[in-house]
Design a protein around this motif. Structure first.
Motif, PDB file in Angstrom:
ATOM      1  N   LYS A 173       0.808  -1.222   0.000  1.00 13.11           N
ATOM      2  CA  LYS A 173       0.000   0.000   0.000  1.00 13.11           C
ATOM      3  C   LYS A 173       0.845   1.279   0.000  1.00 13.11           C
ATOM      4  O   LYS A 173       0.363   2.330  -0.416  1.00 13.11           O
ATOM      5  CB  LYS A 173      -0.917   0.028   1.234  1.00 13.11           C
ATOM      6  N   VAL A 174       2.088   1.167   0.494  1.00 13.65           N
ATOM      7  CA  VAL A 174       2.916   2.360   0.672  1.00 13.65           C
ATOM      8  C   VAL A 174       4.341   2.058   0.225  1.00 13.65           C
ATOM      9  O   VAL A 174       4.854   0.960   0.460  1.00 13.65           O
ATOM     10  CB  VAL A 174       2.928   2.813   2.152  1.00 13.65           C
ATOM     11  N   GLU A 175       4.969   3.039  -0.418  1.00 18.54           N
ATOM     12  CA  GLU A 175       6.372   2.908  -0.801  1.00 18.54           C
ATOM     13  C   GLU A 175       7.258   3.106   0.423  1.00 18.54           C
ATOM     14  O   GLU A 175       7.133   4.096   1.146  1.00 18.54           O
ATOM     15  CB  GLU A 175       6.725   3.962  -1.853  1.00 18.54           C
ATOM     16  N   VAL A 176       8.159   2.145   0.658  1.00 21.37           N
ATOM     17  CA  VAL A 176       9.084   2.205   1.793  1.00 21.37           C
ATOM     18  C   VAL A 176      10.516   2.215   1.260  1.00 21.37           C
ATOM     19  O   VAL A 176      10.876   1.396   0.404  1.00 21.37           O
ATOM     20  CB  VAL A 176       8.900   1.000   2.736  1.00 21.37           C
ATOM     21  N   SER A 177      11.330   3.128   1.763  1.00 22.38           N
ATOM     22  CA  SER A 177      12.745   3.168   1.401  1.00 22.38           C
ATOM     23  C   SER A 177      13.575   3.396   2.660  1.00 22.38           C
ATOM     24  O   SER A 177      13.053   3.818   3.690  1.00 22.38           O
ATOM     25  CB  SER A 177      13.032   4.271   0.372  1.00 22.38           C
ATOM     26  N   SER A 178      14.867   3.115   2.555  1.00 21.74           N
ATOM     27  CA  SER A 178      15.771   3.250   3.704  1.00 21.74           C
ATOM     28  C   SER A 178      16.976   4.080   3.306  1.00 21.74           C
ATOM     29  O   SER A 178      17.459   4.005   2.178  1.00 21.74           O
ATOM     30  CB  SER A 178      16.225   1.879   4.189  1.00 21.74           C
ATOM     31  N   ILE A 179      17.481   4.855   4.254  1.00 18.03           N
ATOM     32  CA  ILE A 179      18.655   5.686   3.998  1.00 18.03           C
ATOM     33  C   ILE A 179      19.932   4.849   4.025  1.00 18.03           C
ATOM     34  O   ILE A 179      20.763   4.930   3.135  1.00 18.03           O
ATOM     35  CB  ILE A 179      18.757   6.827   5.032  1.00 18.03           C
ATOM     36  N   ILE A 180      20.113   4.038   5.051  1.00 17.02           N
ATOM     37  CA  ILE A 180      21.325   3.224   5.187  1.00 17.02           C
ATOM     38  C   ILE A 180      20.989   1.779   4.838  1.00 17.02           C
ATOM     39  O   ILE A 180      20.159   1.150   5.495  1.00 17.02           O
ATOM     40  CB  ILE A 180      21.882   3.302   6.624  1.00 17.02           C
ATOM     41  N   THR A 181      21.645   1.264   3.816  1.00 16.95           N
ATOM     42  CA  THR A 181      21.360  -0.095   3.348  1.00 16.95           C
ATOM     43  C   THR A 181      22.602  -0.959   3.210  1.00 16.95           C
ATOM     44  O   THR A 181      22.488  -2.178   3.082  1.00 16.95           O
ATOM     45  CB  THR A 181      20.649  -0.048   1.979  1.00 16.95           C
ATOM     46  N   GLU A 182      23.774  -0.348   3.226  1.00 13.66           N
ATOM     47  CA  GLU A 182      25.006  -1.095   2.980  1.00 13.66           C
ATOM     48  C   GLU A 182      25.445  -1.873   4.220  1.00 13.66           C
ATOM     49  O   GLU A 182      25.583  -1.288   5.302  1.00 13.66           O
ATOM     50  CB  GLU A 182      26.126  -0.153   2.551  1.00 13.66           C
ATOM     51  N   PRO A 183      25.701  -3.176   4.087  1.00 15.24           N
ATOM     52  CA  PRO A 183      26.183  -3.955   5.234  1.00 15.24           C
ATOM     53  C   PRO A 183      27.515  -3.457   5.779  1.00 15.24           C
ATOM     54  O   PRO A 183      27.854  -3.717   6.926  1.00 15.24           O
ATOM     55  CB  PRO A 183      26.326  -5.369   4.649  1.00 15.24           C
TER      56      PRO A 183
END
Length: 327
Positions: free
Chosen positions: A57-67
């Motif tokens: 229902k909603v677009e979700v994104s993240s700022i920090i994704t790098e392991p």
């Protein structure tokens, strides 16, 4: 690289370019440019929790994704600042861990809602008490956290994504906020949060099993990132306080503290070493090498999601690795 946050010293940069980004987005609304709701999380850990609730229902994104990233020392770019300012809902750890989010929220340039996991922890989520984002947690929540669960060194542990009860409370808070933004789908978000709640039992089943089979077993940690995992498994972290305190504060431990930690491992006084792969340096790498030479199992933990895993899978795998190490 080790850095300070909360009880470490936050190093998130808020420079001229960052301020410029906030100025450019000062007139943003609580929707994206195409009118759709958006959720932005500080790390992909909280992004995964938000996605479980938001569904399709909603677009979700993240700022920090790098392991390989260390969220404690993350510096927000102008693009990051713009994404957060334009978000309908921000989901973040709080407690000084992802301080760059607080910097952006505190400018007051956006009208987005937010969910702060550490405030929920401080409001009673860790103890299994009801905590609602609708209540004013603010500084009260943070103070409650400081009076609540602490390191043996007397410092609050802000790594609350390893605390299942707080993650559960965060998921329900996300559902509540999304329901406010999108009333037509409020029941969907609530149902998704309940489904997520049920799946958290996959993690606690493993930690309960560890507690039943290995209660009070001694372990060591290079730093207490997984404090709440260790606590839920009812294990005994016997890492010297001077060692852990120095690591937490971004300093090299005193030679005596390093020697004491090495002695614990070489004498096999610990059953496992919990090792944070995202803040490695010569000191922690030496601890790992000492453990491997002594035949003491090393359990890797991280602060961001490994590629291809969601929160439940990641935490279940980590708990299972800990259980295997203790066998």
């Amino acid at each position: 690289m080790r850095a300070s946050s909360g009880f470490r010293v936050a190093t998130a940069a808020v420079g001229l370019s960052f301020a410029a980004a906030l100025t450019l987005t000062a007139c943003s609304s609580d929707t994206s440019s195409n009118g759709a709701l958006t959720v932005v999380a500080s790390t992909n850990v909280w992004g995964s929790v938000a996605q479980a609730v938001a569904g399709d229902k909603v677009e979700v994104s993240s700022i920090i994704t790098e392991p390989s990233s260390d969220p404690h020392s993350f510096e927000a770019s102008p693009t990051d600042a713009a994404k957060l300012t334009d978000a309908s809902l921000i989901v973040y750890n709080g407690g000084g861990y992802d301080h760059f989010v607080d910097d952006i929220i505190n400018t007051g340039n956006g009208d987005q809602l937010s969910v702060n996991a550490f405030e929920l922890f401080g409001a009673g989520a860790h103890a299994g008490e009801p905590a609602h984002e609708g209540e004013e947690a603010g500084h009260e929540g943070e103070e409650a956290g400081h009076e609540g669960d602490v390191h043996e060194h007397g410092e609050v542990n802000e790594h609350v994504w390893y605390d299942v009860a707080t993650v559960d409370a965060t998921a329900h808070a996300i559902a509540e906020k999304l329901g406010q933004l999108d009333p037509d789908n409020a029941d969907v978000y609530t149902a998704n949060a309940e489904t997520f709640h049920g799946r958290l039992a996959e993690i606690t089943a493993v930690t309960d099993g560890i507690a039943a089979a290995h209660k009070d077993a001694p372990i060591a940690q290079t730093e207490p990132i997984a404090h709440y995992l260790v606590e839920s498994a009812e294990l005994n972290d016997v890492t010297p306080a001077d060692f852990t305190s120095a690591i937490e504060n971004g300093n090299d431990p005193a030679p005596a503290a390093i020697a004491a930690t090495r002695q614990l491992i070489t004498d096999k006084q610990v059953k496992a070493v919990v090792y944070n792969t995202q803040t490695q340096d010569k000191v922690t790498e030496d601890v790992r090498a000492t453990a491997e030479a002594a035949g003491v199992p090393v359990v890797e933990v991280t602060e961001t999601l490994p590629e291809g895993l969601d929160y439940i899978q990641w935490q279940t795998n980590t708990a299972q690795a800990l259980a295997k190490a203790l066998q």
